[in-house]
Scaffold this active site. Sequence first.
Site, PDB file in Angstrom:
ATOM      1  N   LYS A 111       0.159   4.237  -0.285  1.00  0.00           N
ATOM      2  CA  LYS A 111      -0.489   5.417   0.317  1.00  0.00           C
ATOM      3  C   LYS A 111      -0.287   6.650  -0.570  1.00  0.00           C
ATOM      4  O   LYS A 111      -0.278   6.526  -1.785  1.00  0.00           O
ATOM      5  CB  LYS A 111       0.042   5.631   1.742  1.00  0.00           C
ATOM      6  CG  LYS A 111      -0.093   4.374   2.594  1.00  0.00           C
ATOM      7  CD  LYS A 111       0.059   4.627   4.061  1.00  0.00           C
ATOM      8  CE  LYS A 111      -0.092   3.300   4.808  1.00  0.00           C
ATOM      9  NZ  LYS A 111      -0.147   3.462   6.244  1.00  0.00           N
ATOM     10  N   GLY A 129       2.231   2.227  10.836  1.00  0.00           N
ATOM     11  CA  GLY A 129       3.194   3.312  10.703  1.00  0.00           C
ATOM     12  C   GLY A 129       3.900   3.688  11.995  1.00  0.00           C
ATOM     13  O   GLY A 129       4.525   4.737  12.078  1.00  0.00           O
ATOM     14  N   ASN A 156       0.869  -1.176   0.000  1.00  0.00           N
ATOM     15  CA  ASN A 156       0.000   0.000   0.000  1.00  0.00           C
ATOM     16  C   ASN A 156       0.908   1.228   0.000  1.00  0.00           C
ATOM     17  O   ASN A 156       1.489   1.566   1.024  1.00  0.00           O
ATOM     18  CB  ASN A 156      -0.893  -0.046   1.254  1.00  0.00           C
ATOM     19  CG  ASN A 156      -1.689   1.220   1.459  1.00  0.00           C
ATOM     20  OD1 ASN A 156      -1.769   2.077   0.551  1.00  0.00           O
ATOM     21  ND2 ASN A 156      -2.289   1.365   2.637  1.00  0.00           N
ATOM     22  N   GLU A 212      -5.664  -4.900  10.530  1.00  0.00           N
ATOM     23  CA  GLU A 212      -4.645  -3.875  10.759  1.00  0.00           C
ATOM     24  C   GLU A 212      -4.981  -3.081  12.021  1.00  0.00           C
ATOM     25  O   GLU A 212      -5.755  -2.110  11.953  1.00  0.00           O
ATOM     26  CB  GLU A 212      -4.597  -2.903   9.574  1.00  0.00           C
ATOM     27  CG  GLU A 212      -4.231  -3.535   8.264  1.00  0.00           C
ATOM     28  CD  GLU A 212      -3.644  -2.500   7.310  1.00  0.00           C
ATOM     29  OE1 GLU A 212      -2.531  -2.730   6.837  1.00  0.00           O
ATOM     30  OE2 GLU A 212      -4.287  -1.461   7.078  1.00  0.00           O
ATOM     31  N   HIS A 240      -9.680   1.269   4.799  1.00  0.00           N
ATOM     32  CA  HIS A 240      -8.403   1.472   5.498  1.00  0.00           C
ATOM     33  C   HIS A 240      -8.623   2.435   6.667  1.00  0.00           C
ATOM     34  O   HIS A 240      -9.410   3.381   6.565  1.00  0.00           O
ATOM     35  CB  HIS A 240      -7.349   2.027   4.536  1.00  0.00           C
ATOM     36  CG  HIS A 240      -5.974   1.996   5.127  1.00  0.00           C
ATOM     37  ND1 HIS A 240      -5.544   2.953   6.019  1.00  0.00           N
ATOM     38  CD2 HIS A 240      -4.952   1.121   4.977  1.00  0.00           C
ATOM     39  CE1 HIS A 240      -4.305   2.652   6.392  1.00  0.00           C
ATOM     40  NE2 HIS A 240      -3.921   1.550   5.773  1.00  0.00           N
ATOM     41  N   GLU A 275      -6.954   4.825   7.730  1.00  0.00           N
ATOM     42  CA  GLU A 275      -6.716   6.247   7.412  1.00  0.00           C
ATOM     43  C   GLU A 275      -7.947   6.843   6.726  1.00  0.00           C
ATOM     44  O   GLU A 275      -8.266   8.026   6.916  1.00  0.00           O
ATOM     45  CB  GLU A 275      -5.450   6.381   6.551  1.00  0.00           C
ATOM     46  CG  GLU A 275      -4.201   6.164   7.407  1.00  0.00           C
ATOM     47  CD  GLU A 275      -3.013   5.564   6.689  1.00  0.00           C
ATOM     48  OE1 GLU A 275      -2.984   5.555   5.443  1.00  0.00           O
ATOM     49  OE2 GLU A 275      -2.095   5.089   7.385  1.00  0.00           O
ATOM     50  N   SER A 299       3.117  -2.057  10.394  1.00  0.00           N
ATOM     51  CA  SER A 299       4.567  -2.087  10.661  1.00  0.00           C
ATOM     52  C   SER A 299       5.227  -3.410  10.280  1.00  0.00           C
ATOM     53  O   SER A 299       6.171  -3.854  10.931  1.00  0.00           O
ATOM     54  CB  SER A 299       4.856  -1.743  12.132  1.00  0.00           C
ATOM     55  OG  SER A 299       4.452  -0.404  12.403  1.00  0.00           O
TER      56      SER A 299
END
Length: 260
Positions: free
Chosen positions: A13, A175, A11, A169, A95, A97, A215
């Site tokens: 991003k 991250g 991904n 996730e 996701h 985010e 991560s």
Amino acid sequence: MSTRTPIIAGNWKCYKTVDEAIALAEGVVRAVAEIPGVEVVLCPPFVALTAVRQRIAGSRVRLGAQNAYLEEGAFTGEIAPRMLAGLCEYVILGHSERRRIFGESDVTINARVRAALGLGLSPILCVGESLEQNERGDMEAVVSGQVRAALEGVNGQQWLGMGGAIAYEPVWAIGTGRPCHGPAANAIIGMIRGLLAGLYGPEAAGAVRIQYGGSVNAGNIAEFMEQPEVDGALVGGASLQVEEFGSIVRKAAELRAAAG
Ligand code: PGA
């Protein structure tokens, strides 16, 4: 051992210009060319999909988008699933985010899942609890609620037919350089599979690929691939460098081959 083909998805991003995306895609194609037994998916930003598609043509690398809206119309800034159909196979949906920064809800994620499936795209549905929810011990309730909501009204055969995947996730692991422990990810993913068995039957649930994300890097991929329920990874930061991503794919393939 499971017969599910592991899926390692990158991904990217909101990183990489079109030229940078081309270089990264070409590097990944070379790096994974001789690695069997793992499906590799690249999810560049929308603007690079066409260019990356050309660079991976004829290789074993597959293409995915990072999101999709529900439909065409007066929706400035959005991309409809029909625009992605024929361009890529996969689409990341839900996701964290998107949920956290852009306010996507379980209801709109469900609508996106249905719209994507209806147009022949394979969703990579992301679910995961926040740090606060984790600290309260609410992982199972949160994750099962997200899965149920996203799959509301989704036909199991259609999901399976499209090869839809789920990525667990945990938000606190994304991250942060602080991944979930392998056994903990395995437990939640096993719980998701149990939930799918209730919805679609055990055979169908046994065929759905469920990845871990948060991560993941070349140094810790083994911890996840060693878990029987974990069918690969959704990789963010570590997918932006050819060597690192290539070695994640290589290690995933070696571990699965050794286990199989
Ligand atoms: P990360 O991101 O690997 O950088 O933690 C994973 C993701 O957001 O899919």
